[in-house]
Design a protein around this motif. Structure first.
Motif, PDB file in Angstrom:
ATOM      1  N   MET A 123       4.489  11.708  26.043  1.00  0.00           N
ATOM      2  CA  MET A 123       3.922  10.266  25.611  1.00  0.00           C
ATOM      3  C   MET A 123       4.048   9.409  27.194  1.00  0.00           C
ATOM      4  O   MET A 123       4.897   9.486  27.925  1.00  0.00           O
ATOM      5  N   GLN A 124       3.289   8.320  27.016  1.00  0.00           N
ATOM      6  CA  GLN A 124       3.572   7.619  28.304  1.00  0.00           C
ATOM      7  C   GLN A 124       3.449   6.031  27.582  1.00  0.00           C
ATOM      8  O   GLN A 124       2.987   5.839  26.413  1.00  0.00           O
ATOM      9  N   ILE A 125       4.076   5.339  28.272  1.00  0.00           N
ATOM     10  CA  ILE A 125       4.372   3.605  27.889  1.00  0.00           C
ATOM     11  C   ILE A 125       3.149   2.979  28.477  1.00  0.00           C
ATOM     12  O   ILE A 125       2.890   3.037  29.903  1.00  0.00           O
ATOM     13  N   VAL A 140      17.782   5.281  41.380  1.00  0.00           N
ATOM     14  CA  VAL A 140      18.840   6.382  41.117  1.00  0.00           C
ATOM     15  C   VAL A 140      18.276   7.562  40.615  1.00  0.00           C
ATOM     16  O   VAL A 140      17.233   7.172  39.724  1.00  0.00           O
ATOM     17  N   ALA A 141      18.540   8.564  41.120  1.00  0.00           N
ATOM     18  CA  ALA A 141      18.080   9.856  40.704  1.00  0.00           C
ATOM     19  C   ALA A 141      18.679  10.524  39.400  1.00  0.00           C
ATOM     20  O   ALA A 141      19.886  10.152  39.133  1.00  0.00           O
ATOM     21  N   ILE A 142      17.621  10.606  38.416  1.00  0.00           N
ATOM     22  CA  ILE A 142      18.003  11.267  37.190  1.00  0.00           C
ATOM     23  C   ILE A 142      18.114  12.796  37.260  1.00  0.00           C
ATOM     24  O   ILE A 142      17.232  13.512  37.710  1.00  0.00           O
ATOM     25  N   PRO A 143      19.453  13.497  36.790  1.00  0.00           N
ATOM     26  CA  PRO A 143      19.395  14.881  36.559  1.00  0.00           C
ATOM     27  C   PRO A 143      18.493  15.308  35.652  1.00  0.00           C
ATOM     28  O   PRO A 143      18.484  14.979  34.512  1.00  0.00           O
ATOM     29  N   SER A 144      17.810  16.501  36.033  1.00  0.00           N
ATOM     30  CA  SER A 144      16.816  17.146  35.325  1.00  0.00           C
ATOM     31  C   SER A 144      17.923  17.685  33.869  1.00  0.00           C
ATOM     32  O   SER A 144      17.221  18.238  32.729  1.00  0.00           O
ATOM     33  N   TRP A 145      18.892  18.248  34.430  1.00  0.00           N
ATOM     34  CA  TRP A 145      19.694  18.836  33.222  1.00  0.00           C
ATOM     35  C   TRP A 145      20.490  17.995  32.202  1.00  0.00           C
ATOM     36  O   TRP A 145      21.258  18.116  31.523  1.00  0.00           O
ATOM     37  N   ALA A 146      20.212  16.835  32.191  1.00  0.00           N
ATOM     38  CA  ALA A 146      20.811  15.772  31.521  1.00  0.00           C
ATOM     39  C   ALA A 146      19.882  15.111  30.413  1.00  0.00           C
ATOM     40  O   ALA A 146      20.059  13.790  30.203  1.00  0.00           O
ATOM     41  N   LEU A 147      18.731  15.607  30.134  1.00  0.00           N
ATOM     42  CA  LEU A 147      17.712  15.069  29.306  1.00  0.00           C
ATOM     43  C   LEU A 147      17.678  15.562  27.868  1.00  0.00           C
ATOM     44  O   LEU A 147      16.856  15.049  27.148  1.00  0.00           O
ATOM     45  N   GLY A 148      18.593  16.558  27.694  1.00  0.00           N
ATOM     46  CA  GLY A 148      18.587  17.070  26.288  1.00  0.00           C
ATOM     47  C   GLY A 148      20.178  16.650  25.952  1.00  0.00           C
ATOM     48  O   GLY A 148      20.914  16.094  26.713  1.00  0.00           O
ATOM     49  N   ALA A 149      20.417  17.123  24.643  1.00  0.00           N
ATOM     50  CA  ALA A 149      21.902  17.036  24.407  1.00  0.00           C
ATOM     51  C   ALA A 149      22.619  17.821  24.927  1.00  0.00           C
ATOM     52  O   ALA A 149      22.362  19.134  24.811  1.00  0.00           O
ATOM     53  N   GLU A 195       7.799  18.418  30.628  1.00  0.00           N
ATOM     54  CA  GLU A 195       8.371  17.071  29.767  1.00  0.00           C
ATOM     55  C   GLU A 195       9.499  16.527  30.433  1.00  0.00           C
ATOM     56  O   GLU A 195       9.791  15.209  30.104  1.00  0.00           O
ATOM     57  N   LYS A 196      10.112  17.466  31.087  1.00  0.00           N
ATOM     58  CA  LYS A 196      11.473  16.541  31.749  1.00  0.00           C
ATOM     59  C   LYS A 196      11.073  15.566  32.612  1.00  0.00           C
ATOM     60  O   LYS A 196      11.498  14.423  32.619  1.00  0.00           O
ATOM     61  N   ILE A 197      10.155  15.748  33.581  1.00  0.00           N
ATOM     62  CA  ILE A 197       9.390  14.601  34.307  1.00  0.00           C
ATOM     63  C   ILE A 197       8.903  13.561  33.565  1.00  0.00           C
ATOM     64  O   ILE A 197       8.960  12.426  33.839  1.00  0.00           O
ATOM     65  N   GLU A 198       8.134  14.081  32.611  1.00  0.00           N
ATOM     66  CA  GLU A 198       7.669  12.943  31.390  1.00  0.00           C
ATOM     67  C   GLU A 198       8.546  11.952  31.047  1.00  0.00           C
ATOM     68  O   GLU A 198       8.733  10.542  31.082  1.00  0.00           O
ATOM     69  N   ASP A 199       9.710  12.683  30.622  1.00  0.00           N
ATOM     70  CA  ASP A 199      10.875  11.761  30.202  1.00  0.00           C
ATOM     71  C   ASP A 199      11.568  10.955  31.305  1.00  0.00           C
ATOM     72  O   ASP A 199      11.995   9.645  31.101  1.00  0.00           O
ATOM     73  N   VAL A 200      11.569  11.423  32.514  1.00  0.00           N
ATOM     74  CA  VAL A 200      12.035  10.347  33.790  1.00  0.00           C
ATOM     75  C   VAL A 200      11.270   9.429  34.005  1.00  0.00           C
ATOM     76  O   VAL A 200      11.298   8.505  34.193  1.00  0.00           O
ATOM     77  N   ILE A 260      10.647   5.179  20.883  1.00  0.00           N
ATOM     78  CA  ILE A 260      10.287   6.480  21.765  1.00  0.00           C
ATOM     79  C   ILE A 260      10.847   7.595  21.132  1.00  0.00           C
ATOM     80  O   ILE A 260      10.328   8.851  21.116  1.00  0.00           O
ATOM     81  N   ARG A 261      12.162   7.593  20.575  1.00  0.00           N
ATOM     82  CA  ARG A 261      12.438   8.921  20.095  1.00  0.00           C
ATOM     83  C   ARG A 261      12.076   9.605  19.042  1.00  0.00           C
ATOM     84  O   ARG A 261      11.602  10.883  19.014  1.00  0.00           O
ATOM     85  N   ASP A 262      11.484   8.672  18.307  1.00  0.00           N
ATOM     86  CA  ASP A 262      10.869   9.302  17.120  1.00  0.00           C
ATOM     87  C   ASP A 262       9.595   9.594  17.460  1.00  0.00           C
ATOM     88  O   ASP A 262       9.056  10.765  16.934  1.00  0.00           O
ATOM     89  N   THR A 263       8.950   9.018  18.421  1.00  0.00           N
ATOM     90  CA  THR A 263       7.716   9.623  18.897  1.00  0.00           C
ATOM     91  C   THR A 263       7.815  11.116  19.426  1.00  0.00           C
ATOM     92  O   THR A 263       6.893  11.985  19.267  1.00  0.00           O
ATOM     93  N   LEU A 264       8.730  11.232  20.357  1.00  0.00           N
ATOM     94  CA  LEU A 264       9.064  12.612  21.084  1.00  0.00           C
ATOM     95  C   LEU A 264       9.598  13.503  19.961  1.00  0.00           C
ATOM     96  O   LEU A 264       9.117  14.578  20.197  1.00  0.00           O
ATOM     97  N   ILE A 265      10.047  13.295  18.990  1.00  0.00           N
ATOM     98  CA  ILE A 265      10.510  14.135  17.819  1.00  0.00           C
ATOM     99  C   ILE A 265       8.985  14.773  17.128  1.00  0.00           C
ATOM    100  O   ILE A 265       8.657  15.628  16.888  1.00  0.00           O
ATOM    101  N   GLY A 266       8.301  13.382  16.978  1.00  0.00           N
ATOM    102  CA  GLY A 266       6.969  14.064  16.441  1.00  0.00           C
ATOM    103  C   GLY A 266       6.180  14.973  17.401  1.00  0.00           C
ATOM    104  O   GLY A 266       5.557  15.612  16.581  1.00  0.00           O
TER     105      GLY A 266
END
Ligand code: LRH
Ligand code: MN
Length: 424
Positions: free
Chosen positions: A1-3, A45-54, A73-78, A407-413
């Motif tokens: 998704m994009q904003i 601030v750089a976002i860790p790719s390994w911290a985008l999931g639970a 999808e990780k790049i999309e989330d950052v 956004i979380r609902d959309t990503l779950i969708g």
């Protein structure tokens, strides 16, 4: 998704008048507010790719749903985080969890989201499927030359991926060490590790840096072969000018004075960067500023003082990265909170009256010195940080916007409720 930018503008319009009143009230009492805003806008601030999931622990992991299932999808989330706060313009990858299938395509996708690639992270703390030799007894420290070479080769491969993506630094965190007295010859382990790091250093492109990340314990519980800032500094000094230490806030023994460590590493020109998080006990990898916000402020104080003393560029000359794990929070909400906490600590550190503090120190006026620091720490800079976001086209209230946009609902969708992102 994009904003869509229009959606952010719409939400900002609803907050505009309240924010404006709040900002003008606080700005009125701050002499250098415009300079602070300029610095905040530049600070990414750089976002860790390994911290985008639970994240999880050995006791369990609870899926959040809608987690990124691949690097795209990780790049999309950052990209979502960066759209909301315009302060998360870089992603730090971990290999092999994030091997780019097509580096040019991945680089273009990141650029499309306004992102660059920060430090690459190697991984010799796990055995990968099909891996020939095991890292059970360590990687670069290992008594077996073949295993040490395998670890060196992996790090050179990580540099190759980084070059293709436009990164210019490598973080080496070694889980190496021992869990029982007698298990390890500390001097041999140090020498083996140094030789391995020298081989990796020799493979660094001219404009690259290598960050040697230290950690006091876990997964080894008697000794770690890069166990503290002193050992990391020893390696970085013996390696050469492209080698630096990396300070992960959660990697210290209880009550360590991290701000003093930071000031001395900066003075020695050997501080390379940070893994920001917070902790109460061990390497808890909790939300930045959630446990010890005053310590975070004091660390930024030493950074601002030390970097200004050397004429360094705050935004560019050190590696600013988050390293966190989200066991119970929505990872994206947790990361928005962490970036906000970093921006707040940085802004407060910029408010300190340096001249007055020096005078108090030179006259041993301990009370005055403390009052000057705490005056800045007790200053509410949230509207200043929000104003910096507003001016950079971001959301005045990123967390509010994230929730308002569901956004979380959309990503779950889009991705499903039961998902698992690669990472810790
Ligand atoms: C080790 C560490 C290191 C990463 C890992 C994900 O505790 O901080 O920086 O490689 O977490
Ligand atoms: Mn780390």
């Amino acid at each position: 998704m994009q904003i869509e930018q229009s959606r952010i503008d719409e939400l900002n319009a609803q907050l505009e008048s309240g924010h404006k009143r709040n900002f003008e009230f606080h700005a009125a009492s701050l002499s250098n507010v415009e300079a602070v805003i300029e610095k905040l806008i530049a600070f990414q601030v750089a976002i860790p790719s390994w911290a985008l999931g639970a994240g999880g622990t050995r006791f369990g992991r609870f899926s959040i749903g809608g987690e990124p299932g691949n690097l795209e999808e990780k790049i999309e989330d950052v990209g979502l985080l960066h759209k909301l706060n315009q302060s998360s313009g870089a992603i730090s990858l971990h290999i092999p969890w994030d091997i780019p299938s097509d580096a040019a395509k991945i680089k273009a996708l990141a650029a499309h989201h306004g992102l660059v690639f920060d430090a690459m992270n190697s991984n010799t703390f796990q055995d990968q499927p099909g891996q020939k030799l095991s890292y059970k007894y360590g990687s670069l420290q290992n008594v077996d030359k073949g295993i040490r070479q395998q670890a060196v080769d992996h790090n050179l491969e990580v540099i190759k991926y980084g070059k293709e993506l436009g990164s210019n630094s490598l973080t080496v965190w070694l889980s190496d060490g021992s869990s029982f007295p007698g298990q390890l010859n500390f001097r041999k382990a140090f020498q083996n590790t140094l030789e391995g790091l020298q081989d990796i250093y020799a493979g660094l492109p001219e404009d690259w840096k290598v960050f040697v990340e230290y950690k006091a314990f876990e997964p080894n519980f008697y000794s770690m072969s890069v166990g503290d800032w002193g050992q990391s500094l020893l390696y970085a000094s013996k390696l050469g000018p492209k080698a630096y230490t990396l300070v992960d806030l959660g990697h210290h023994l209880p009550n360590a004075n991290i701000e003093q460590i930071v000031s001395l590493l900066l003075m020695e020109k050997k501080l390379g960067g940070f893994h920001f998080n917070d902790s109460k006990y061990g390497d808890d990898d909790l939300t930045v500023g959630s446990m010890r916000p005053y310590q975070l402020f004091l660390i930024f104080r030493e950074l601002v003082e030390g970097m200004d003393a050397r004429g360094m560029n705050h935004a560019k000359d050190l590696g600013w990265m988050i390293d966190a794990s989200h066991n119970i929070k929505d990872p994206l909400e947790d990361l928005l909170q962490s970036v906000e906490a970093i921006q707040i600590a940085y802004a407060q550190a910029l408010l300190v009256d340096d001249m007055a503090l020096d005078e108090a120190r030179e006259s041993n006026d301990v009370v005055r010195a403390q009052e000057i620091l705490q005056q800045a720490f007790r200053t509410d800079v949230r509207s200043v940080v929000a104003e910096a976001r507003r001016r950079s086209g971001a959301a005045i209230d990123p967390l509010g916007a994230y929730r308002a946009m569901k956004i979380r609902d959309t990503l779950i969708g889009e991705r499903g409720a039961v998902t698992k992102a690669t990472g810790l």
